[in-house]
Motif scaffolding. Structure first.
Motif: not given
Length: 179
Positions: A60-64, A72-73, A76-80, A125-126
């Motif tokens: 899970a990722f908090a995401h607006d 961007e965050r 990056e967190e998904v790639e990590a 884009r990201f």
């Protein structure tokens, strides 16, 4: 599980409920690791828990989706977390009905376009570069609505945003096809 998506990683916006949650579960059932993003961390975690209970892999990722810095965050967190990204499902959206065009608040108009259209643009884009980085192709799925083709009184912002998503999708397909 059929395994059709074994080794693939999917990111689903608005994955904490409705169509997004169903997409997360379906992708996981086919073998994909799923990044469940949502404004509500609690909702995203509930979907992750249901995927884990069924033997799948998700986080899970908090995401607006309206904030470039969140995109961007999260990317990056998904790639990590997963090392790659293969599938992007731009699902997050909001509905606005009962807003007569001449009196529709500018704040609501902008919020609707920001969530429904800008969020899809930011996804391309990201997340696009991470999909391309994988080197084995990928998929971008943008959810729109019949109201992007057929207007409804009281829903101008929603109709405009979903129509724009249709055209953005076509433009992206033409730009990205040669890649």
């Amino acid at each position: 599980m059929s395994g059709r998506l074994d080794g693939r990683v999917a990111l689903v916006t608005g994955g904490g409920s409705g169509i997004g949650a169903a997409a997360c579960r379906a992708l996981a059932k086919e073998g994909a690791a799923v990044a469940v993003t949502d404004l509500s961390p609690e909702a995203a975690h509930a979907v992750v828990d249901s995927i884990a209970a069924a033997g799948g892999r998700a986080k899970a990722f908090a995401h607006d989706v309206t904030l470039p810095e969140d995109w961007e965050r999260v990317v990056e967190e998904v790639e990590a977390a997963f090392g790659r990204l293969d599938i992007l499902v731009n699902n997050a959206g909001m509905t606005t009905v009962g807003n007569e065009l001449m009196s529709h608040s500018l704040e609501n108009w902008r919020r609707t376009l920001s969530v429904n259209l800008d969020g899809v643009f930011y996804g391309h884009r990201f997340a696009g570069p991470l999909i391309l980085k994988g080197g084995r192709g990928g998929s971008v799925i943008n959810l729109s609505s019949i109201m992007g083709k057929i207007a409804t009184p009281g829903a101008a912002a929603y109709c405009a945003s979903k129509g724009a998503v249709l055209m953005l999708t076509k433009a992206a397909a033409l730009e990205w096809a040669p890649l």
